[in-house]
Write a protein that holds these residues in place. Structure first.
Motif, PDB file in Angstrom:
ATOM      1  N   ALA A 154      42.847 -28.830  71.365  1.00 50.02           N
ATOM      2  CA  ALA A 154      44.008 -27.949  71.450  1.00 50.02           C
ATOM      3  C   ALA A 154      43.594 -26.548  71.898  1.00 50.02           C
ATOM      4  O   ALA A 154      44.242 -25.921  72.753  1.00 50.02           O
ATOM      5  CB  ALA A 154      44.724 -27.901  70.099  1.00 50.02           C
ATOM      6  N   LEU A 155      42.504 -26.038  71.309  1.00 52.06           N
ATOM      7  CA  LEU A 155      42.020 -24.715  71.723  1.00 52.06           C
ATOM      8  C   LEU A 155      41.580 -24.725  73.186  1.00 52.06           C
ATOM      9  O   LEU A 155      41.827 -23.770  73.933  1.00 52.06           O
ATOM     10  CB  LEU A 155      40.863 -24.291  70.821  1.00 52.06           C
ATOM     11  CG  LEU A 155      41.221 -24.023  69.357  1.00 52.06           C
ATOM     12  CD1 LEU A 155      39.959 -23.709  68.550  1.00 52.06           C
ATOM     13  CD2 LEU A 155      42.212 -22.869  69.249  1.00 52.06           C
ATOM     14  N   LEU A 156      40.944 -25.825  73.599  1.00 50.83           N
ATOM     15  CA  LEU A 156      40.514 -25.933  74.999  1.00 50.83           C
ATOM     16  C   LEU A 156      41.710 -25.935  75.949  1.00 50.83           C
ATOM     17  O   LEU A 156      41.681 -25.338  77.030  1.00 50.83           O
ATOM     18  CB  LEU A 156      39.693 -27.210  75.170  1.00 50.83           C
ATOM     19  CG  LEU A 156      38.992 -27.386  76.516  1.00 50.83           C
ATOM     20  CD1 LEU A 156      37.963 -26.282  76.742  1.00 50.83           C
ATOM     21  CD2 LEU A 156      38.319 -28.755  76.571  1.00 50.83           C
ATOM     22  N   LEU A 157      42.803 -26.589  75.527  1.00 48.22           N
ATOM     23  CA  LEU A 157      44.004 -26.627  76.353  1.00 48.22           C
ATOM     24  C   LEU A 157      44.599 -25.238  76.501  1.00 48.22           C
ATOM     25  O   LEU A 157      45.041 -24.843  77.593  1.00 48.22           O
ATOM     26  CB  LEU A 157      45.027 -27.580  75.727  1.00 48.22           C
ATOM     27  CG  LEU A 157      46.368 -27.706  76.448  1.00 48.22           C
ATOM     28  CD1 LEU A 157      46.179 -28.241  77.865  1.00 48.22           C
ATOM     29  CD2 LEU A 157      47.307 -28.621  75.660  1.00 48.22           C
ATOM     30  N   VAL A 158      44.618 -24.479  75.383  1.00 50.50           N
ATOM     31  CA  VAL A 158      45.164 -23.117  75.458  1.00 50.50           C
ATOM     32  C   VAL A 158      44.356 -22.260  76.422  1.00 50.50           C
ATOM     33  O   VAL A 158      44.902 -21.536  77.274  1.00 50.50           O
ATOM     34  CB  VAL A 158      45.179 -22.486  74.044  1.00 50.50           C
ATOM     35  CG1 VAL A 158      45.566 -21.019  74.114  1.00 50.50           C
ATOM     36  CG2 VAL A 158      46.150 -23.226  73.161  1.00 50.50           C
ATOM     37  N   LEU A 210      52.305 -23.924  70.891  1.00 53.62           N
ATOM     38  CA  LEU A 210      51.030 -24.424  70.390  1.00 53.62           C
ATOM     39  C   LEU A 210      50.516 -23.664  69.159  1.00 53.62           C
ATOM     40  O   LEU A 210      50.008 -24.281  68.219  1.00 53.62           O
ATOM     41  CB  LEU A 210      49.993 -24.403  71.522  1.00 53.62           C
ATOM     42  CG  LEU A 210      48.680 -25.132  71.217  1.00 53.62           C
ATOM     43  CD1 LEU A 210      48.945 -26.593  70.882  1.00 53.62           C
ATOM     44  CD2 LEU A 210      47.731 -25.027  72.397  1.00 53.62           C
ATOM     45  N   PRO A 211      50.609 -22.339  69.087  1.00 51.69           N
ATOM     46  CA  PRO A 211      50.150 -21.653  67.858  1.00 51.69           C
ATOM     47  C   PRO A 211      50.883 -22.123  66.612  1.00 51.69           C
ATOM     48  O   PRO A 211      50.262 -22.317  65.550  1.00 51.69           O
ATOM     49  CB  PRO A 211      50.421 -20.186  68.155  1.00 51.69           C
ATOM     50  CG  PRO A 211      50.411 -20.088  69.652  1.00 51.69           C
ATOM     51  CD  PRO A 211      50.992 -21.381  70.130  1.00 51.69           C
ATOM     52  N   PHE A 212      52.186 -22.330  66.732  1.00 49.83           N
ATOM     53  CA  PHE A 212      52.936 -22.807  65.561  1.00 49.83           C
ATOM     54  C   PHE A 212      52.534 -24.239  65.196  1.00 49.83           C
ATOM     55  O   PHE A 212      52.455 -24.589  64.011  1.00 49.83           O
ATOM     56  CB  PHE A 212      54.433 -22.737  65.849  1.00 49.83           C
ATOM     57  CG  PHE A 212      54.918 -21.352  66.155  1.00 49.83           C
ATOM     58  CD1 PHE A 212      55.150 -20.432  65.141  1.00 49.83           C
ATOM     59  CD2 PHE A 212      55.123 -20.964  67.468  1.00 49.83           C
ATOM     60  CE1 PHE A 212      55.587 -19.151  65.437  1.00 49.83           C
ATOM     61  CE2 PHE A 212      55.553 -19.683  67.766  1.00 49.83           C
ATOM     62  CZ  PHE A 212      55.786 -18.765  66.744  1.00 49.83           C
ATOM     63  N   LEU A 213      52.272 -25.066  66.219  1.00 48.35           N
ATOM     64  CA  LEU A 213      51.834 -26.436  65.934  1.00 48.35           C
ATOM     65  C   LEU A 213      50.482 -26.441  65.239  1.00 48.35           C
ATOM     66  O   LEU A 213      50.235 -27.248  64.328  1.00 48.35           O
ATOM     67  CB  LEU A 213      51.761 -27.241  67.235  1.00 48.35           C
ATOM     68  CG  LEU A 213      53.094 -27.516  67.937  1.00 48.35           C
ATOM     69  CD1 LEU A 213      52.853 -28.263  69.247  1.00 48.35           C
ATOM     70  CD2 LEU A 213      54.003 -28.352  67.025  1.00 48.35           C
ATOM     71  N   LEU A 214      49.605 -25.546  65.635  1.00 53.70           N
ATOM     72  CA  LEU A 214      48.303 -25.453  64.987  1.00 53.70           C
ATOM     73  C   LEU A 214      48.444 -25.048  63.517  1.00 53.70           C
ATOM     74  O   LEU A 214      47.785 -25.591  62.626  1.00 53.70           O
ATOM     75  CB  LEU A 214      47.408 -24.462  65.725  1.00 53.70           C
ATOM     76  CG  LEU A 214      46.864 -24.925  67.087  1.00 53.70           C
ATOM     77  CD1 LEU A 214      46.082 -23.797  67.749  1.00 53.70           C
ATOM     78  CD2 LEU A 214      45.973 -26.145  66.907  1.00 53.70           C
ATOM     79  N   ILE A 215      49.314 -24.105  63.239  1.00 53.09           N
ATOM     80  CA  ILE A 215      49.531 -23.676  61.854  1.00 53.09           C
ATOM     81  C   ILE A 215      50.108 -24.816  61.012  1.00 53.09           C
ATOM     82  O   ILE A 215      49.655 -25.086  59.892  1.00 53.09           O
ATOM     83  CB  ILE A 215      50.460 -22.441  61.825  1.00 53.09           C
ATOM     84  CG1 ILE A 215      49.763 -21.252  62.488  1.00 53.09           C
ATOM     85  CG2 ILE A 215      50.853 -22.111  60.385  1.00 53.09           C
ATOM     86  CD1 ILE A 215      50.658 -20.034  62.627  1.00 53.09           C
ATOM     87  N   LEU A 216      51.099 -25.514  61.548  1.00 57.04           N
ATOM     88  CA  LEU A 216      51.680 -26.649  60.826  1.00 57.04           C
ATOM     89  C   LEU A 216      50.641 -27.741  60.595  1.00 57.04           C
ATOM     90  O   LEU A 216      50.607 -28.379  59.540  1.00 57.04           O
ATOM     91  CB  LEU A 216      52.875 -27.208  61.608  1.00 57.04           C
ATOM     92  CG  LEU A 216      54.124 -26.322  61.671  1.00 57.04           C
ATOM     93  CD1 LEU A 216      55.190 -26.968  62.557  1.00 57.04           C
ATOM     94  CD2 LEU A 216      54.683 -26.095  60.265  1.00 57.04           C
ATOM     95  N   ILE A 254      56.611 -24.634  77.530  1.00 54.65           N
ATOM     96  CA  ILE A 254      57.010 -24.844  76.132  1.00 54.65           C
ATOM     97  C   ILE A 254      55.789 -25.091  75.260  1.00 54.65           C
ATOM     98  O   ILE A 254      55.663 -24.553  74.144  1.00 54.65           O
ATOM     99  CB  ILE A 254      57.994 -26.016  76.043  1.00 54.65           C
ATOM    100  CG1 ILE A 254      59.295 -25.676  76.787  1.00 54.65           C
ATOM    101  CG2 ILE A 254      58.284 -26.354  74.589  1.00 54.65           C
ATOM    102  CD1 ILE A 254      60.275 -26.832  76.843  1.00 54.65           C
ATOM    103  N   LEU A 255      54.854 -25.902  75.763  1.00 54.55           N
ATOM    104  CA  LEU A 255      53.666 -26.210  74.981  1.00 54.55           C
ATOM    105  C   LEU A 255      52.830 -24.964  74.743  1.00 54.55           C
ATOM    106  O   LEU A 255      52.304 -24.749  73.644  1.00 54.55           O
ATOM    107  CB  LEU A 255      52.847 -27.270  75.712  1.00 54.55           C
ATOM    108  CG  LEU A 255      51.581 -27.761  74.997  1.00 54.55           C
ATOM    109  CD1 LEU A 255      51.926 -28.396  73.663  1.00 54.55           C
ATOM    110  CD2 LEU A 255      50.821 -28.760  75.871  1.00 54.55           C
TER     111      LEU A 255
END
Length: 650
Positions: free
Chosen positions: A24-28, A118-124, A113-114
């Motif tokens: 996920a971090l790599l995608l960001v 993405l930050p909110f998805l990481l927190i969840l 959108i992603l």
């Protein structure tokens, strides 16, 4: 949750979680770098026109918000156009630059959108991972606080049958009907019969209540849920009731099945007792349990088996028909039962040919199944410590002494005077026991400290006893006074030690029970003057039921009369057999430990037959002076004796 189901490898789970976070971090990073990725360096628009005028540009692509192109040296560039510059196409054409238009880039809605979510998805994801970690270990996390902690055991978890249960045949026969019902329910239902919904196993700790419940499930071949009564109750009101509901929901999905509640007195105590009111957590849990067992909704095929060693504190609603219909007593095994239990546990250890389970069973009255299992285990450990390949009878005898009297403390150093007083103290117990007809035979006498006792005279009954008579109790009182009386006779009034403290405590308790509970006082008669009741916060308390001052004084005087009478009988016996008292004390100083048979032979013949005797086969009568122990051996005594004659009926 079924413990038998294979659980995933935790390393693989952790690797997947951390791998997902890394991707996920790599995608960001890649998305943001893609935004800033440019096919060439940015230059000013004025520089761009200058390069075109100088003929340095090979080709350009003109877009609505960006101009990109290539210099003749193959270097790429970008610039932002100025709106309204209509002369640029003519300039490009004059200088021979190839140019073309470029449509505006359409934004990728999904990536947009992603990227923003993405930050909110990481927190969840991190919150969810933390909650999953909290829920591990019984489902008691934040999301499973009201879930049942009952564990489902199946045959793969270790099947137990009635062949593994020995010594409690009567209790097993009481429960065989439940097994037959679980095997073939139609056999009973076609005649209109209903199997009991619950069975309460009552017995002392270690008698095999839990093992018997597992054997029932193993014989019937049905799922077996197990839970402790304390697992229901929490500090939050309503959690226990929720867990009860969830447990029965799980049981219904696996019906027919058995639900075993161990130590049910933790949740099933009499309502209205203690500091809590009728709405506290424990009573709400009990109310829910009562409703689930026999409420409006029938739980077909679910049989509740509970175990407790405190049936006196249970709520009457639990014990009525329709709930725990059967109360099965799981007793301490008799000699036949002990022999069978020993046979079960001895299958696990290599035995020497001289091992006789019947003899061991005879010498272990009052032992529960757990005690016998511990005895076999201790014998195996002793044999291993002695580098033996087989467990012999000697290891079982030594293990029995360790379990019954405690481990030897040979490191304790005592003076010769203390050893001498110890020997006479224990000899006093033994002489009185030999001369009291109702006393149990002596098993062993020792002046080696064991456990908390610094010396001991161990007595064992010839057969199992289920009640005690007045003459036996009076004999036990006399034997308990024998040690102190021996000190008085040999060393004088001023030299009496504190070694008889536990003897005095035992004698006082026995005399009190004889007077206040067992009706063995002529003046007070067969009335109950003292009873043990559940007191403050459920703690057992002994209190007198008749509180008049005159009655209390009479009780105290009768207790004193019994103890003084026992003291007088011990004095008479020891004065009549003072020569044997000296003989036995010297033998204890010489040998440290004597068996009951050796003491009997010493009293009759004045000598002991032992292979290690200096004369080879027998020892002549000892002189009247104290024999100094042989060099190289340590002899220990019992200054603070805790050897009240056992077993006793107090």
């Amino acid at each position: 949750m079924n413990e038998d189901q294979p659980q995933g490898n935790p390393w693989i789970k952790n690797l997947l979680v951390y791998g997902g976070i890394f991707l996920a971090l790599l995608l960001v990073v890649s998305m943001f770098s893609a935004r800033n990725d440019a096919s060439g360096s940015m230059i000013r628009y004025s520089e761009f026109r200058t390069h075109v005028a100088q003929g340095d540009v090979r080709d350009v692509q003109i877009g609505p918000d960006k101009i990109s192109g290539t210099f003749k040296n193959d270097q790429q560039f970008q610039t932002v156009p100025i709106q309204g510059d209509t002369e640029l196409p003519k300039l490009l054409q004059d200088k021979g630059v190839q140019y073309s238009g470029k449509a505006q880039d359409e934004p990728n809605v999904l990536l947009y959108i992603l990227a923003n979510s993405l930050p909110f998805l990481l927190i969840l994801g991190m919150v969810f991972f933390a909650l999953r970690q909290m829920q591990k270990g019984g489902g008691t996390g934040a999301m499973g606080f009201g879930k049942s902690k009952a564990k489902l055991l199946t045959e793969r978890a270790g099947r137990v049958t009635f062949d593994d249960v020995a010594g409690i045949d009567e209790a097993r026969e009481e429960l065989e009907e439940i097994v037959e019902f679980l095997r073939d329910p139609s056999r009973f239902s076609k005649l209109g019969g209903q199997i009991p919904k619950g069975a309460l196993l009552v017995g002392s700790p270690g008698t095999g209540k839990t093992l018997l419940a597992r054997a029932i499930a193993g014989e019937a071949g049905v799922p077996f849920f197990t839970i402790s009564g304390s697992d229901f109750v929490e500090m939050f009101v309503g959690v226990g009731a929720s867990r009860v509901r969830d447990m029965f929901e799980q049981a219904k999905k696996n019906a027919p099945c058995i639900v075993f509640i161990d130590e049910i007195d933790a949740v099933g105590r009499h309502r209205g007792h203690g500091l809590g009111n009728s709405n506290d957590e424990r009573e709400q849990t009990l109310n829910q349990l009562l409703v689930e067992m026999d409420g409006f909704e029938a739980n077909e095929g679910i049989i509740i088996i509970a175990a407790t060693n405190r049936p006196d504190v249970l709520d009457p609603a639990l014990l009525r028909p329709g709930r725990f219909d059967r109360q099965v007593v799981v007793p301490i095994p008799d000699i036949e039962g002990r022999e069978k239990i020993l046979g079960v546990h001895m299958k696990k250890v290599p035995l020497a040919p001289d091992v006789e389970p019947r003899v061991i069973a005879r010498g272990t009255p009052g032992f529960s199944g757990a005690d016998l299992a511990n005895l076999v285990n201790e014998a195996a450990l002793l044999a291993a410590r002695r580098n033996k390949r087989l467990v012999a009878m000697q290891e079982f005898e030594d293990a029995k002494d360790k379990v019954m009297m405690g481990a030897e403390r040979r490191s304790m150093v005592m003076t010769e005077e203390e050893k001498k007083m110890t020997a006479y103290h224990e000899a006093g117990h033994a002489i009185v026991s030999v001369n009291e007809p109702a006393s149990d035979p002596i098993h062993k006498a020792t002046i080696i400290p064991r456990g908390r006792a610094l010396g001991m005279v161990m007595r064992l009954p010839e057969r199992d006893s289920y009640s005690y008579h007045r003459d036996k109790m009076l004999a036990n009182l006399s034997v308990s006074m024998g040690g102190r009386v021996a000190e008085e006779i040999i060393f004088g009034y001023d030299k009496v030690s504190s070694g008889a403290s536990s003897d005095i405590q035992y004698a006082t308790g026995l005399a009190r029970n004889m007077v206040t509970r067992w009706g063995m006082s002529d003046k007070l008669g067969p009335l109950l003057y003292e009873d043990t009741q559940e007191g403050y916060l459920g703690m057992g308390m002994s209190q007198r039921t008749m509180m008049s001052d005159e009655t209390n004084k009479l009780i105290d005087s009768e207790i004193r009369l019994l103890v003084d009478g026992a003291h007088a009988r011990a004095v008479a016996i020891l004065k009549d057999h003072e020569d044997k008292l000296h003989l036995l004390a010297k033998a204890l100083l010489e040998y440290e430990t004597l068996t009951g048979e050796e003491i009997r032979k010493l009293m009759e013949d004045g000598k002991i037959d032992r292979p290690d005797s200096p004369s080879g086969s027998s020892r002549p009568p000892m002189p009247q002076t104290i024999t100094v122990p042989r060099a190289g051996r340590r002899f220990l005594g019992a200054g603070a004796d805790t050897s009240a004659p056992r077993p006793l009926g107090a």
